[in-house]
Design an enzyme around this catalytic site. Sequence first.
Site, mmCIF file in Angstrom:
data_model
loop_
_atom_site.group_PDB
_atom_site.id
_atom_site.type_symbol
_atom_site.label_atom_id
_atom_site.label_comp_id
_atom_site.label_asym_id
_atom_site.label_seq_id
_atom_site.Cartn_x
_atom_site.Cartn_y
_atom_site.Cartn_z
ATOM 1 N N ASP A 107 0.267 9.549 -0.860
ATOM 2 C CA ASP A 107 -0.469 9.780 -2.179
ATOM 3 C C ASP A 107 -1.597 10.697 -2.399
ATOM 4 O O ASP A 107 -2.191 11.003 -1.229
ATOM 5 C CB ASP A 107 -1.638 8.391 -3.130
ATOM 6 C CG ASP A 107 -2.146 8.244 -4.444
ATOM 7 O OD1 ASP A 107 -1.015 8.730 -4.613
ATOM 8 O OD2 ASP A 107 -3.069 8.327 -4.022
ATOM 9 N N GLU A 111 -4.678 12.676 -4.919
ATOM 10 C CA GLU A 111 -4.927 12.726 -6.552
ATOM 11 C C GLU A 111 -5.250 14.060 -5.996
ATOM 12 O O GLU A 111 -5.835 14.699 -5.125
ATOM 13 C CB GLU A 111 -6.896 11.851 -6.170
ATOM 14 C CG GLU A 111 -7.074 10.332 -5.944
ATOM 15 C CD GLU A 111 -5.741 9.709 -7.003
ATOM 16 O OE1 GLU A 111 -6.307 9.988 -7.360
ATOM 17 O OE2 GLU A 111 -4.424 8.778 -6.712
ATOM 18 N N HIS A 145 -7.034 4.763 -7.217
ATOM 19 C CA HIS A 145 -6.765 5.931 -7.392
ATOM 20 C C HIS A 145 -7.533 6.412 -6.517
ATOM 21 O O HIS A 145 -8.091 7.552 -6.970
ATOM 22 C CB HIS A 145 -6.997 6.435 -9.236
ATOM 23 C CG HIS A 145 -6.640 6.029 -10.356
ATOM 24 N ND1 HIS A 145 -5.039 6.774 -10.247
ATOM 25 C CD2 HIS A 145 -6.883 5.517 -10.784
ATOM 26 C CE1 HIS A 145 -4.758 5.972 -11.585
ATOM 27 N NE2 HIS A 145 -5.659 5.039 -11.731
ATOM 28 N N ASP A 185 -3.876 4.354 -1.832
ATOM 29 C CA ASP A 185 -2.888 3.664 -3.270
ATOM 30 C C ASP A 185 -1.845 3.679 -1.813
ATOM 31 O O ASP A 185 -0.932 2.718 -1.874
ATOM 32 C CB ASP A 185 -3.267 5.414 -3.929
ATOM 33 C CG ASP A 185 -3.488 4.363 -5.459
ATOM 34 O OD1 ASP A 185 -4.100 3.875 -6.026
ATOM 35 O OD2 ASP A 185 -3.720 5.775 -6.225
#
Length: 322
Positions: free
Chosen positions: A25, A27, A162, A167
């Site tokens: 994951d 961001e 998030h 995540d």
Amino acid sequence: MTMLDDRTTAATWPTAYPQGYAVVDVETTGLARDDRIVSAAVYRLDARGEVEDHWYTLVNPERDPGPVWIHGLTSDVLEGAPLFPEIAEEFSARLDGRVLVAHNAMFDWQMIAREYARAERTAPVRQRLCTIALSKELSLPLPNHKLESLAAHFGVVQQRAHNALDDARVLAEAFRPSLRAAAERGVRLPLLECRPLTEWASSPARPPAGSAYRAGGWRPSRKRPACPYPNPGRYETDKPLKQGMRVAFSGDTSVDRELLEDRTVEAGLHVATSVSRLTSLLVTNDPDAGTSKAVKAKAFGTPVVDEAAYAHLLRDVAPADG
């Protein structure tokens, strides 16, 4: 028994399945071509989805962090974080020889590939697996394709949405029963090729600070020059594409989407952002995905081809009439 458990023998596990996975994951500062990664997490899993280890890092994006209200990472937090080239080697070690797994894997892969291209390196990833696509293959009864819905289906508790590390943890825990259900039922894993990004070029200068983002939305897509050729109508099977045709794209693609669109424009075709009765062709690897474009294409009778067929068609586009 509805799921494979720890007693499952090697003889019952599909031999064609990958030997290891990297659940990822990232961001980011936004969703566009020139946006940057601000944090990344990787859970390494073995062939049966068991966690081997995990890793997390912040990344200094060298620019405004974008939607802080989503990822919570301010400029002050990221100021002392390493730059992507400084964590690229460790990131590579986590990905090497594994299938990249992500929720909406096209997005995560494209962001990662762009960062590696900026660093003049290549990510050691050859295949990716999108857990949205896998949930469709398994026909899971989900109300939507959000990560929180997939997590709830398998009883996985999400602690910090998030946050890249949480995540990735949630996705790893939801992927394990998904993988075992697929193995039990002999489901083909929806693997797609990850082609290294080698045609990277920086985008034009960004808009002034504060103008690119607003709560509840993102800045518009990169504008392209108008197609100079008239629309000759719909694509016909066994005939070449013709300059001026309106081509729409939907879903995950192996080639970076913006590069695919660039090649489309360079060939004299029009990139359509939606599907209408005027659309000449829809390009998608998953025509039954239920996206608005796929649904409209079916309703309008718009021709549909997959990415590989489209790449072949792009090699020989016929000139516009007259």
